[in-house]
Scaffold this motif. Sequence first.
Motif, PDB file in Angstrom:
ATOM      1  N   ARG A  19       0.826  -1.361  -0.072  1.00 57.95           N
ATOM      2  CA  ARG A  19      -0.015  -0.049   0.125  1.00 57.95           C
ATOM      3  C   ARG A  19       0.771   1.288   0.054  1.00 57.95           C
ATOM      4  O   ARG A  19       1.921   1.374   0.722  1.00 57.95           O
ATOM      5  N   LYS A  20       0.476   2.353  -0.618  1.00 56.28           N
ATOM      6  CA  LYS A  20       1.453   3.332  -1.010  1.00 56.28           C
ATOM      7  C   LYS A  20       0.572   4.394   0.011  1.00 56.28           C
ATOM      8  O   LYS A  20      -0.392   4.379   0.678  1.00 56.28           O
ATOM      9  N   TRP A  21       1.292   5.512   0.354  1.00 58.07           N
ATOM     10  CA  TRP A  21       1.045   6.626   1.160  1.00 58.07           C
ATOM     11  C   TRP A  21      -0.581   7.153   0.560  1.00 58.07           C
ATOM     12  O   TRP A  21      -1.331   7.668   1.381  1.00 58.07           O
ATOM     13  N   GLN A  22      -0.638   7.117  -0.627  1.00 61.32           N
ATOM     14  CA  GLN A  22      -1.937   7.412  -1.206  1.00 61.32           C
ATOM     15  C   GLN A  22      -3.064   6.921  -0.708  1.00 61.32           C
ATOM     16  O   GLN A  22      -4.174   7.434  -0.156  1.00 61.32           O
ATOM     17  N   ARG A 160       4.302   2.071   7.567  1.00 61.01           N
ATOM     18  CA  ARG A 160       2.860   2.233   6.819  1.00 61.01           C
ATOM     19  C   ARG A 160       2.223   1.237   7.491  1.00 61.01           C
ATOM     20  O   ARG A 160       0.822   1.368   7.600  1.00 61.01           O
TER      21      ARG A 160
END
Length: 299
Positions: A19-22, A160
Amino acid sequence: MATTISSTRREACLMTGRRKWQHLRSLRQELLDQFPGDDFLEKLLEGVWLVGRDKRNPIRGNLVASALREVFGHLLHSLAPDKEVRKCVWFEQDPNTPTVTRRQKARYIVQAGLPEEFVADVLNFEVDEYVAPLLEAFQSLNKATHVRPETIVYDSAEVRGLIAEVLEAFLHLSESAVDARSDLVRAIEAKMHDAVFDNLIAESIDELEELSTHTTVDGHFIEKVEVIELNAEQVVYEVIGEVGVELQYGSNSDVRKDIGMRMGDSYPYRAIVLSKAGLPLDIGRGDVELQIDNSSFFE
């Protein structure tokens, strides 16, 4: 840098590592949307983001965990104040602490003052399924806040993962509270129908009486029931529906002589219904406050 991480935590990291920060920002916004105007929560989460994305900070994950603990505590206090939790029929003081436990607070968020037996047997709702992930997330934060050479958290996926675990646990708990209230509505629907009908036929309702010489309630149907408040001591429902009536003009004798008449009509109503949280199925005529919209009759 070395890290010590539980198997549960490691699995979470592997899952959230993709998962990305977005994606985390969308979770963050979803949580903020549930607390409009909570500037402190917004500042806490902004701090989490600034520290978490600072690759120059060798212990960024540990500091993120510390900040998330504050987020955790703030949300629990906002959603489950100690004073309210203590009012619940199911509350028992834990002998190991003078305070309200995190588990009790999390339980309150889901079921408020509803009795445990009612939640389990009538709603068929397993509260612990939703409480456990939140408490596990807190344990992960506890471990990460203690900075030792072998417990440094720096890796992006782990950082994250910490953030995702806490945000998702709170959102999951919030969703469970919505589900519990929906189950409560389904469980109470028949009782609600009878209580509203008893009120309609037993009370002299000005909005209906002014329509004809004699107004008789034929029946009603419920379009929507919603729990608008559920706290330690009471449940407040909003009921939207329609009442069917027979309007009679003139006396029974006039009707028989054809100088009077009867006709049917229906009108929307809104009802506020109260019950005690500890006795959620105990609803009577006196617990219903009705408002009937008869404006269509005069149009």
